[in-house]
Design an enzyme around this catalytic site. Structure first.
Site, PDB file in Angstrom:
ATOM      1  N   ASN A  48      -9.989  -0.818  -1.545  1.00  0.00           N
ATOM      2  CA  ASN A  48      -8.549  -0.647  -1.367  1.00  0.00           C
ATOM      3  C   ASN A  48      -7.839  -1.184  -2.602  1.00  0.00           C
ATOM      4  O   ASN A  48      -7.820  -2.395  -2.835  1.00  0.00           O
ATOM      5  CB  ASN A  48      -8.106  -1.401  -0.103  1.00  0.00           C
ATOM      6  CG  ASN A  48      -6.629  -1.235   0.201  1.00  0.00           C
ATOM      7  OD1 ASN A  48      -5.857  -0.783  -0.648  1.00  0.00           O
ATOM      8  ND2 ASN A  48      -6.228  -1.615   1.396  1.00  0.00           N
ATOM      9  N   CYS A  76       0.818  -1.221   0.000  1.00  0.00           N
ATOM     10  CA  CYS A  76       0.000   0.000   0.000  1.00  0.00           C
ATOM     11  C   CYS A  76       0.851   1.270   0.000  1.00  0.00           C
ATOM     12  O   CYS A  76       0.361   2.352  -0.350  1.00  0.00           O
ATOM     13  CB  CYS A  76      -0.953   0.004   1.188  1.00  0.00           C
ATOM     14  SG  CYS A  76      -2.099  -1.381   1.130  1.00  0.00           S
ATOM     15  N   HIS A  93      -3.598   7.024   1.551  1.00  0.00           N
ATOM     16  CA  HIS A  93      -3.929   5.715   0.968  1.00  0.00           C
ATOM     17  C   HIS A  93      -5.321   5.285   1.417  1.00  0.00           C
ATOM     18  O   HIS A  93      -5.685   5.426   2.588  1.00  0.00           O
ATOM     19  CB  HIS A  93      -2.883   4.678   1.400  1.00  0.00           C
ATOM     20  CG  HIS A  93      -3.325   3.284   1.126  1.00  0.00           C
ATOM     21  ND1 HIS A  93      -3.683   2.849  -0.123  1.00  0.00           N
ATOM     22  CD2 HIS A  93      -3.511   2.223   1.959  1.00  0.00           C
ATOM     23  CE1 HIS A  93      -4.055   1.593  -0.060  1.00  0.00           C
ATOM     24  NE2 HIS A  93      -3.969   1.189   1.179  1.00  0.00           N
TER      25      HIS A  93
HETATM   26  O1  UT7 Z   1      -4.193  -1.449   3.041  1.00  0.00           O
HETATM   27  C1  UT7 Z   1      -3.331  -1.891   4.034  1.00  0.00           C
HETATM   28  C2  UT7 Z   1      -3.782  -1.472   5.319  1.00  0.00           C
HETATM   29  N1  UT7 Z   1      -5.008  -2.124   5.672  1.00  0.00           N
HETATM   30  C3  UT7 Z   1      -5.740  -1.580   6.606  1.00  0.00           C
HETATM   31  O2  UT7 Z   1      -5.370  -0.532   7.060  1.00  0.00           O
HETATM   32  C4  UT7 Z   1      -6.965  -2.290   7.134  1.00  0.00           C
HETATM   33  C5  UT7 Z   1      -7.024  -2.118   8.611  1.00  0.00           C
HETATM   34  N2  UT7 Z   1      -8.124  -2.810   9.258  1.00  0.00           N
HETATM   35  C6  UT7 Z   1      -9.414  -2.481   9.068  1.00  0.00           C
HETATM   36  O3  UT7 Z   1      -9.713  -1.659   8.240  1.00  0.00           O
HETATM   37  C7  UT7 Z   1     -10.465  -3.105   9.945  1.00  0.00           C
HETATM   38  O4  UT7 Z   1      -9.839  -3.789  11.003  1.00  0.00           O
HETATM   39  C8  UT7 Z   1     -11.419  -4.069   9.198  1.00  0.00           C
HETATM   40  C9  UT7 Z   1     -12.315  -3.285   8.248  1.00  0.00           C
HETATM   41  C10 UT7 Z   1     -10.624  -5.101   8.434  1.00  0.00           C
HETATM   42  C11 UT7 Z   1     -12.322  -4.786  10.200  1.00  0.00           C
HETATM   43  O5  UT7 Z   1     -13.007  -3.866  11.012  1.00  0.00           O
HETATM   44  P1  UT7 Z   1     -13.115  -4.104  12.591  1.00  0.00           P
HETATM   45  O6  UT7 Z   1     -13.981  -3.040  13.121  1.00  0.00           O
HETATM   46  O7  UT7 Z   1     -11.701  -4.172  13.118  1.00  0.00           O
HETATM   47  O8  UT7 Z   1     -13.850  -5.494  12.706  1.00  0.00           O
HETATM   48  P2  UT7 Z   1     -13.355  -6.855  13.332  1.00  0.00           P
HETATM   49  O9  UT7 Z   1     -12.295  -7.492  12.512  1.00  0.00           O
HETATM   50  O10 UT7 Z   1     -13.071  -6.661  14.796  1.00  0.00           O
HETATM   51  O11 UT7 Z   1     -14.668  -7.704  13.256  1.00  0.00           O
HETATM   52  C12 UT7 Z   1     -15.830  -7.341  13.979  1.00  0.00           C
HETATM   53  C13 UT7 Z   1     -16.878  -8.407  13.732  1.00  0.00           C
HETATM   54  C14 UT7 Z   1     -16.364  -9.811  14.001  1.00  0.00           C
HETATM   55  O12 UT7 Z   1     -17.441 -10.559  14.562  1.00  0.00           O
HETATM   56  P3  UT7 Z   1     -17.514 -10.806  16.157  1.00  0.00           P
HETATM   57  O13 UT7 Z   1     -16.244 -11.527  16.489  1.00  0.00           O
HETATM   58  O14 UT7 Z   1     -17.580  -9.432  16.765  1.00  0.00           O
HETATM   59  O15 UT7 Z   1     -18.738 -11.616  16.294  1.00  0.00           O
HETATM   60  C15 UT7 Z   1     -16.046 -10.342  12.624  1.00  0.00           C
HETATM   61  O16 UT7 Z   1     -16.149 -11.753  12.555  1.00  0.00           O
HETATM   62  O17 UT7 Z   1     -17.268  -8.388  12.340  1.00  0.00           O
HETATM   63  C16 UT7 Z   1     -17.123  -9.694  11.789  1.00  0.00           C
HETATM   64  N3  UT7 Z   1     -16.738  -9.576  10.390  1.00  0.00           N
HETATM   65  C17 UT7 Z   1     -17.642  -9.391   9.408  1.00  0.00           C
HETATM   66  N4  UT7 Z   1     -18.987  -9.305   9.429  1.00  0.00           N
HETATM   67  C18 UT7 Z   1     -19.597  -9.098   8.241  1.00  0.00           C
HETATM   68  C19 UT7 Z   1     -15.496  -9.590   9.850  1.00  0.00           C
HETATM   69  N5  UT7 Z   1     -15.578  -9.414   8.517  1.00  0.00           N
HETATM   70  C20 UT7 Z   1     -16.893  -9.294   8.228  1.00  0.00           C
HETATM   71  C21 UT7 Z   1     -17.606  -9.079   7.023  1.00  0.00           C
HETATM   72  N6  UT7 Z   1     -18.953  -8.990   7.078  1.00  0.00           N
HETATM   73  N7  UT7 Z   1     -16.969  -8.952   5.826  1.00  0.00           N
END
Ligand code: UT7
Length: 328
Positions: A285, A113, A255
């Site tokens: 992204n 990225c 980014h």
């Molecule tokens: O480009 C390089 C750099 N990349 C980044 O900077 C990305 C950085 N990370 C992020 O943007 C975020 O961490 C994400 C968008 C990937 C995830 O957001 P989050 O608020 O950190 O969610 P999470 O991973 O903690 O997941 C929350 C919940 C989980 O369920 P439980 O455990 O709370 O029941 C996940 O299983 O959301 C669930 N989940 C989803 N639900 C629906 C994870 N992915 C999905 C999905 N749809 N696609």
């Protein structure tokens, strides 16, 4: 000493639009979850078979046209991608050939990225040293072909899109425009927090039944936490180097990984979101392509004008991060 400036910008995204709801074909997900967690509404995916170098070609042709140059005018190609056509050689040489060039040097960089920010800094150094005067810098990705379409792949799978952006970086003697400073960082201690581990030179992965293939892994929360901190630091170091106050900057382009990361940086500097150009809702992204695609659209929408103070910043896998300060 000559200064480097961006004389042309181009972009290309494949025509196929994939909306959040379309992803329900593979994942237990929703438009609401994806949009509120990331800011993404849709992304572009290629129709297969496709070529990263070809996406880069289309963006390059537009950038060259805007710069009023032909491929033969280019002294060096820098190609930033994490999704090259081949394991080796890099996509830069494939692009060079597609442009009809014979022996123009082509350099691939793998800074994920941060690839465009790293590439711009490299281009700047070559131009300042006097070695080259016209450099084509491309960020291009095809990511839809390696996403994990199994249910457990949903966290990464909903975020990424395909596309390409390109700029022509040229030497100028004009002191009122161009790249002023760049700052680059990396931290390999976190390499495994966002990676595709196979195919790998460390293992004979292709000989292990069931294990061959590219499987992206991301520790989303950890990456998010570092992204907010490091992107903020990258912006701060650019501001400090130029003696600019945050509100003096005309446009920030960060980014496009997650709109909440941009919002957090804006909040930290107490700036309105209008100071930041964003298009993640349309493309997701696009990794190394995201900043040049933003540059293209910002210019087309009249949000980048000659003389504007601009800061570019990126963070991603590696971890790698950095920023560039420039006068447009
Ligand atoms: O480009 C390089 C750099 N990349 C980044 O900077 C990305 C950085 N990370 C992020 O943007 C975020 O961490 C994400 C968008 C990937 C995830 O957001 P989050 O608020 O950190 O969610 P999470 O991973 O903690 O997941 C929350 C919940 C989980 O369920 P439980 O455990 O709370 O029941 C996940 O299983 O959301 C669930 N989940 C989803 N639900 C629906 C994870 N992915 C999905 C999905 N749809 N696609």
């Amino acid at each position: 000493m000559p200064r480097a400036y961006i004389s042309g910008v181009g972009m290309y995204v494949p025509p196929k639009v994939v909306k959040n709801d379309d992803l329900k074909a593979w994942y237990d997900t929703s438009d609401e979850w994806i949009y509120t967690r990331s800011g993404i509404k849709e992304r572009r995916w290629v129709e297969e078979p496709a070529s990263t170098a070809e996406l880069g070609l289309y963006a390059s042709q537009e950038a060259l046209q805007q710069a009023g140059l032909s491929p033969q005018d280019i002294d060096l190609i820098i190609f930033a991608t994490l999704s090259p056509d081949l394991y080796f050689p890099g996509s830069g040489v494939l692009l060079q050939h597609k442009l009809g060039l014979e022996t123009t040097p082509a350099l691939d960089i793998r800074q994920q990225c941060s690839g465009f920010v790293y590439g711009l800094s490299i281009a700047d150094q070559f131009i300042r040293s006097g070695m080259y005067r016209r450099i084509l810098l491309v960020g291009a990705e095809i990511q839809s072909t390696w996403l994990d379409y199994n249910p457990e792949g949903r966290t990464v799978g909903v975020l990424f899109g395909d596309g390409a952006g390109a700029v022509v970086v040229e030497a100028t003697e004009d002191p009122n425009r161009g790249i002023l400073s760049s700052h680059l960082y990396s931290q390999g201690a976190y390499a495994m927090e966002l990676c595709i581990a196979e195919p790998s030179s460390a293992t004979r992965s292709h000989e292990l039944p069931g294990s061959y293939g590219m499987r992206p892994y991301m520790n989303g929360k950890e990456v998010f936490r570092h992204a907010v901190q490091r992107m903020g630091e990258a912006v701060q170091v650019a501001l400090s180097a130029q003696g600019w106050k945050p509100e003096e900057v005309d446009l920030f382009i960060l980014h496009q990984a997650n709109i909440r990361i941009v919002q957090a940086v804006a909040d930290f500097f107490q700036l309105p979101m209008e100071k930041f150009f964003n298009n993640i809702h349309k493309y997701g992204n696009t990794t190394a392509a995201s900043i040049p695609i933003c540059l293209y659209e910002a210019q087309a929408e009249g949000r980048l004008k000659a003389g504007d103070k601009v800061i570019l910043a990126a963070f991603g896998s590696g971890f790698t991060w950095g920023s560039v300060a420039l006068i447009w």
